[in-house]
Enzyme design. Structure first.
Site, mmCIF file in Angstrom:
data_model
loop_
_atom_site.group_PDB
_atom_site.id
_atom_site.type_symbol
_atom_site.label_atom_id
_atom_site.label_comp_id
_atom_site.label_asym_id
_atom_site.label_seq_id
_atom_site.Cartn_x
_atom_site.Cartn_y
_atom_site.Cartn_z
ATOM 1 N N GLY B 299 -15.403 -24.018 -19.835
ATOM 2 C CA GLY B 299 -14.073 -24.301 -19.375
ATOM 3 C C GLY B 299 -12.874 -24.605 -20.644
ATOM 4 O O GLY B 299 -13.204 -23.786 -21.613
ATOM 5 N N SER B 300 -12.159 -25.188 -20.231
ATOM 6 C CA SER B 300 -10.848 -25.477 -21.155
ATOM 7 C C SER B 300 -11.302 -26.028 -22.473
ATOM 8 O O SER B 300 -10.523 -26.090 -23.499
ATOM 9 C CB SER B 300 -9.759 -26.597 -20.535
ATOM 10 O OG SER B 300 -9.579 -26.148 -19.247
ATOM 11 N N THR B 301 -12.510 -26.513 -22.819
ATOM 12 C CA THR B 301 -12.812 -27.037 -24.121
ATOM 13 C C THR B 301 -12.847 -25.951 -25.204
ATOM 14 O O THR B 301 -13.015 -26.441 -26.402
ATOM 15 C CB THR B 301 -14.119 -27.896 -24.119
ATOM 16 O OG1 THR B 301 -15.408 -26.837 -23.231
ATOM 17 C CG2 THR B 301 -14.139 -29.219 -23.441
#
Lengths: 90, 579
Positions: B299-301
């Site tokens: 995801g956003s990492t």
């Protein structure tokens, strides 16, 4: 001639006896060495067990529990911390 | 009557003349016998002396085995994490065992076994049985004092792990034969395991060794291994992860703490875990070293990497505005969206607010090959080769097969999978000045030379500043803040894939480093399926990060780089990131 032989026989006898006693001493010292080595191994084993015991007693779970519950310790609030610069080379 | 005297010399027998050959015959026979004796003794002593020599030696010489102990595993400060101590096993050759019923009963009582089990083992149709293994030496001495006929003992070692479940996944364990089966025990097995030696000695009648004849093989003691692990940091990571898993009723989780300067693993904790000292009833889920063997869609990492590449290629500056309104974007037949439309954002704000549209637009300004090369050089898609069993590399498909929608989703961490350790490793690029150093399990005594450059130092510093914004009020993870230190990091919240489509289950993660002015530690947290109402990385994973980071920095004595004031949280609720 007979006297020389006698002397030689005595010398040979003395040599033989000293061989016997040297051998005996060697065996005694060897058995001492053996028992010292055994002691060394036993101590190493004990050292391992004591290290194990130390790690068990110093386990962080245990230390934290003791600090919080028995001694009533807690982490300082941010305002209570003063940071000091260490002097180089002390 | 006067006895008749016989004079021997006048015996009538003597007066008879004997033939002279008889005398010679006797002489020759006797001489021949002597020659035979001398020849035989000469033969035995000088020419064929081996046989008797061997027989003699066999009566007083013995070969004794010298056992070698397996090396200890210690943490970076020398605290013992795994140690072998001697134990004994009781064995027997069933045919030779003659136990009276009372003896069998007392043996069973000493071994704490059922007497029927003992009898069944001793009655087995086998050449060799272990009655019971790994007894304490004290108990074994009591058994040997009772001199049960046909019952023998063998020296063995047993491995103990004083830290128990806290470090189970990192250390792994050994099997009953003292060979590594998991974790460090397996990865470093060849160094840890010793090699037993043997020597030849002379024993006297009572079995005491009286003379050393020769050493056949000197024993090779196993080497001690000092890990990079810091047991205090490890304990912090484990206990805070455990607390978070319970609070969020999550299925599993993992924490990795890396030293940003050296690449050493200071802590690696996974839950669920197990107690390596008692491995009965183990299930597979407990054994899994998730940080290394389970890949997930991060995801956003991954967004900061997309932004860094766009900065690196000169496509944008940190303050280039990007239009993310109206919060929806259609690529081909698929639509991606932000749950909250943000309008016009700068590149820095795209990271701070974690906008999917913004990240996708940045990605589409680059070629698939450029993105693939970056992901590859960050170490995604291939195992880090730490030597751990079951280490996986995640999934990174070749750039040629990427469709535009896939390129867009990969920009915010979907359609690509990584392990937690890979993620922590890749964040070195921001915590350091754009370079990656290899991860090390063992303690390093010198700083590594600068590693593989992925981004320029300038890009790394800019992204670091963006990541610092993400944990400040207005970002997705204000709960990652720590009093006294500047922190930088990024949240991740991803749907889990089940049966090929995204399910309503989440993986919440947070990766960050501190102090932001001169990063020392990288902490990556992953919580699998939080199911207590909260599932955002900023709510679930960021607090774990903050607690582990704060405790670790204090433990390591890192100087604070921010004023020590109680944290002010202007808005209690973090900005919702996109999934």
């Amino acid at each position: 001639m007979a006297r020389l032989n006698l002397v030689l026989i005595l010398v040979a006898l003395a040599c033989a006896l000293s061989v016997v006693s040297a051998n005996h001493r060697a065996r005694k010292m060897f058995s001492e060495l053996e028992s010292s080595q055994k002691r060394m191994r036993d101590l190493e084993v004990e050292f391992g067990q004591l290290q194990l015991e130390q790690s068990t007693l110093a386990a962080h779970v245990r230390v934290e529990k003791a600090a919080r519950e028995k001694l009533g310790m807690r982490s300082p609030a941010p305002g209570q911390i003063i940071s000091v610069d260490t002097v180089q080379g002390n | 009557m006067k006895p008749k005297s016989i004079k021997f010399s006048r015996s009538p027998l003597l007066s008879e003349r004997l033939p002279p050959w008889r005398q010679r015959l006797v002489l020759v026979v006797l001489l021949g016998a002597f020659v035979a004796l001398i020849a035989r003794s000469l033969y035995l002593q000088a020419f064929n002396n081996e046989f008797l020599g061997d027989k003699g030696r066999a009566r007083f010489e013995r070969v004794i085995d010298i056992s070698a102990t397996r090396g200890r595993i210690t943490d970076r400060h020398g605290d013992v994490l795994a140690v072998s101590t001697p134990v004994r096993s009781i064995w027997a050759i069933p045919e030779d065992v003659q136990l009276a019923p009372s003896q069998a009963r007392s043996l069973a009582a000493l071994l704490e076994m059922d007497v029927r089990d003992v009898n069944r083992k001793l009655g087995a149709e086998r050449d060799f049985v272990y009655v019971k293994r790994q007894l304490s030496p004290e108990l074994a001495d009591r058994i040997s004092a009772l001199k049960f006929p046909g019952i023998h003992q063998k020296n063995e070692y047993r491995r103990y792990y004083p830290s128990g479940e806290v470090m189970a996944h990192m250390l792994g364990f050994t099997g009953i034969e003292d060979a590594g089966q998991e974790g460090i025990e397996l990865a470093f097995n060849s160094q840890l395991s010793g090699k037993a030696g043997s020597r030849r000695v002379i024993k006297d009648r009572r079995g005491n060794v009286v003379e050393d004849v020769e050493s056949i093989h000197p024993p090779l003691e196993g080497k001690d291994i000092a890990l990079a692990l810091d047991s205090k940091v490890q304990y912090l990571a484990y206990s805070h992860l455990k607390q978070a898993i319970e609070e969020n009723r999550a299925k599993a989780g993992g924490v990795v703490v890396l030293d940003a300067r050296t690449g050493e693993i200071l802590a690696l904790a996974n839950l669920p875990t197990y107690n390596p000292n008692n491995r009965e009833r183990l299930i597979g889920a407990q054994l899994r070293n998730r940080a290394l063997t389970d890949s997930f869609e991060p995801g956003s990492t991954l967004k900061p990497f997309t932004a860094a590449l766009a900065l690196e290629k000169g496509k944008v500056r940190f303050d280039t505005p990007i239009q993310t309104a109206p919060g929806k974007m259609t690529i081909g037949s698929a639509t991606i969206s932000d749950a909250h439309a943000h309008g016009m954002l700068t590149v820095a704000q795209v990271i701070q607010k974690s906008s999917n549209i913004g990240a996708a637009k940045l990605a589409l300004s680059m070629t698939p090959q450029e993105m693939w090369t970056m992901f590859d050089s960050l170490g995604f898609g291939a195992p880090l080769k730490l030597g751990f069993p079951g280490e996986v590399g995640g999934r990174l498909r070749p750039a040629k097969s990427w469709k535009p929608i896939e390129q867009a989703t990969m920009a915010y961490g979907h359609g690509i999978s990584v392990t937690l350790i890979q993620l922590a490793h890749a964040y070195q690029a921001f915590a350091r000045d754009g370079d990656l150093v290899p991860i090390s399990l063992a303690r390093m005594d010198a700083l590594p030379p600068s590693g593989k450059q992925v981004f320029s130092p300038q890009t790394a510093r800019e992204v670091r500043a963006m990541l610092e914004m993400a944990v400040q009020p207005g970002g997705t993870a204000p709960k990652a803040q720590i009093a006294g230190y500047r922190v930088a990091g990024k949240t991740g919240t991803a749907h889990k894939i089940e049966g090929g489509s995204y399910a309503n289950k989440y993986v919440a993660s947070f990766v960050g480093f501190a102090p932001a002015s001169d990063p020392r530690l990288i902490v990556a947290v992953m919580i699998d399926e939080p199911s207590n109402g909260k599932h955002f990385g900023g709510d679930v994973a960021a607090p774990v990060f903050a607690r582990v980071m704060a405790g670790s920095l204090r433990t390591l004595g890192v100087a604070p780089d921010a004023p020590l004031q109680p944290l002010v949280m202007t808005s209690a609720e973090p900005v919702r990131e996109e999934m």
